[in-house]
Enzyme design. Structure first.
Site, short mmCIF file in Angstrom:
data_model
loop_
_atom_site.label_atom_id
_atom_site.label_comp_id
_atom_site.label_asym_id
_atom_site.label_seq_id
_atom_site.Cartn_x
_atom_site.Cartn_y
_atom_site.Cartn_z
N HIS A 37 0.83 -1.21 0.00
CA HIS A 37 0.00 0.00 0.00
C HIS A 37 0.87 1.26 0.00
CE1 HIS A 37 -3.26 -2.66 2.06
NE2 HIS A 37 -3.07 -2.97 0.79
N HIS B 160 -0.43 -11.29 -5.25
CA HIS B 160 0.82 -10.59 -4.98
C HIS B 160 2.00 -11.35 -5.58
CE1 HIS B 160 -0.82 -7.45 -2.45
NE2 HIS B 160 -1.41 -8.34 -1.68
N HIS C 89 -9.24 -2.02 -5.26
CA HIS C 89 -8.15 -2.30 -4.33
C HIS C 89 -7.15 -3.28 -4.94
CE1 HIS C 89 -5.93 -2.65 -0.62
NE2 HIS C 89 -5.88 -3.95 -0.86
N ASP D 39 -3.17 -2.77 -5.31
CA ASP D 39 -2.14 -3.75 -4.97
C ASP D 39 -1.20 -4.03 -6.15
OD1 ASP D 39 -2.87 -4.16 -2.34
OD2 ASP D 39 -4.04 -5.97 -2.74
#
Length: 296
Positions: free
Chosen positions: A81, A267, A240, A244
């Site tokens: 973030h 991720h 969101h 990311d």
């Protein structure tokens, strides 16, 4: 076009305080100006000034649900973030000091970091930005999930993300697509929060994790919708995930010129693409490379 942009850092130090989602420790992070060509470097202030980790994809370690970095035994956790805030605002060089291993969760978005960075402003530096111009298609897959980098005829940095929860209608299928500019990032992505299903949150608490987190600290979804909270955007979850993705791709160490399209990307997959972009398309020596020579 992005080619003529000069590197930027912030005008003066600024801090954000909160607590870490995973362990619940109070934590203070301080963003500091940094020289041209130094990139983003995390410093574990609780250990000392030599405990430094360049924000590079090669230093990512494989953990669930977040992006952690480790170098020579020193680790910093959940950096995505803060990295998204720096990349979204086109801040190329910054030292990020933190007094715990984990970055503060704040409200699960990048908003607190963006507001802090905006409060001190940026300054241009005497160096051209390191450009990652995507000249061919690169696609990485992991089961049904995939992420792809494509050339951009307009010389833009664009993000598209499609999220799909086929067995959880409360989130379902949603998407977002936009050019990544500081203005768009501030308005359309920075406020978008981490989300988790209620049963997943309960499982983490049973493992001794996230015990300090409440439904006001992020989005927790029951079968009826967010628990004791309200959405900021109808497709906030997809937004969101795009946030990311921007944070993870910032580990490539340069300004991306191209289109990034993702479907249910994680991720781990994002960071793998960041590494590919750095290896294939970096136009100059990577930012942050000074860290190795300083410590040698």
């Amino acid at each position: 076009m992005l080619r003529s942009r000069r590197q930027r850092t912030i005008c003066e130090p600024v801090s954000v305080e909160g607590f870490g989602y995973w362990r619940g420790h109070d934590v203070r992070v301080e963003f500091r100006p940094a020289p041209a060509g130094s990139g983003i470097v995390f410093v574990r202030d609780d250990i000392g000034p030599e405990a430094r980790i360049a924000a590079r994809a090669e230093y990512r370690i494989d953990v669930p649900r977040r992006t952690n970095l480790q170098f020579e035994g020193v680790q910093v956790e959940m950096v995505e973030h803060a990295m998204a805030a720096l990349a979204g605002l086109q801040i190329d060089n910054c030292e990020v000091g933190v007094d715990q291993s984990e970055m503060p969760g704040c409200d699960g978005s990048s908003l607190a970091f963006v507001e802090a960075l905006d409060s001190v402003g940026t300054v241009e530096q005497d160096a051209e930005v390191s450009l990652l111009e995507i000249t061919e298609v690169v696609r990485l897959t992991d089961g049904e999930a995939w992420v792809e980098a494509r050339p951009s005829a307009e010389g833009q940095y664009r993000i598209e993300f499609e999220l799909d929860y086929p067995y959880d209608d409360v989130i379902g299928r949603q998407s977002v697509a936009m050019e990544v500019t500081p203005e768009r990032f501030r308005r359309d992505l920075a406020p978008c929060r981490t989300f988790i299903l209620e049963r997943e949150a309960e499982a983490l608490v049973q493992q001794g994790l996230g015990s300090r987190v409440t439904p006001q600290d992020l989005l927790i979804f029951s079968d009826e919708g967010p628990v004791d909270n309200e959405l900021r955007f109808e497709n906030e979850c997809a937004r969101h995930k795009a946030l990311d993705l921007i944070g993870d791709l910032a580990l490539a160490g340069g300004q991306i010129e191209g289109q990034i399209v993702a479907y249910r990307s994680s991720h781990k997959l994002n960071a793998a693409l960041a590494r590919e972009l750095e290896v294939r398309f970096s136009s100059v020596a990577p930012q942050g490379q000074l860290l190795k020579s300083v410590q040698a």
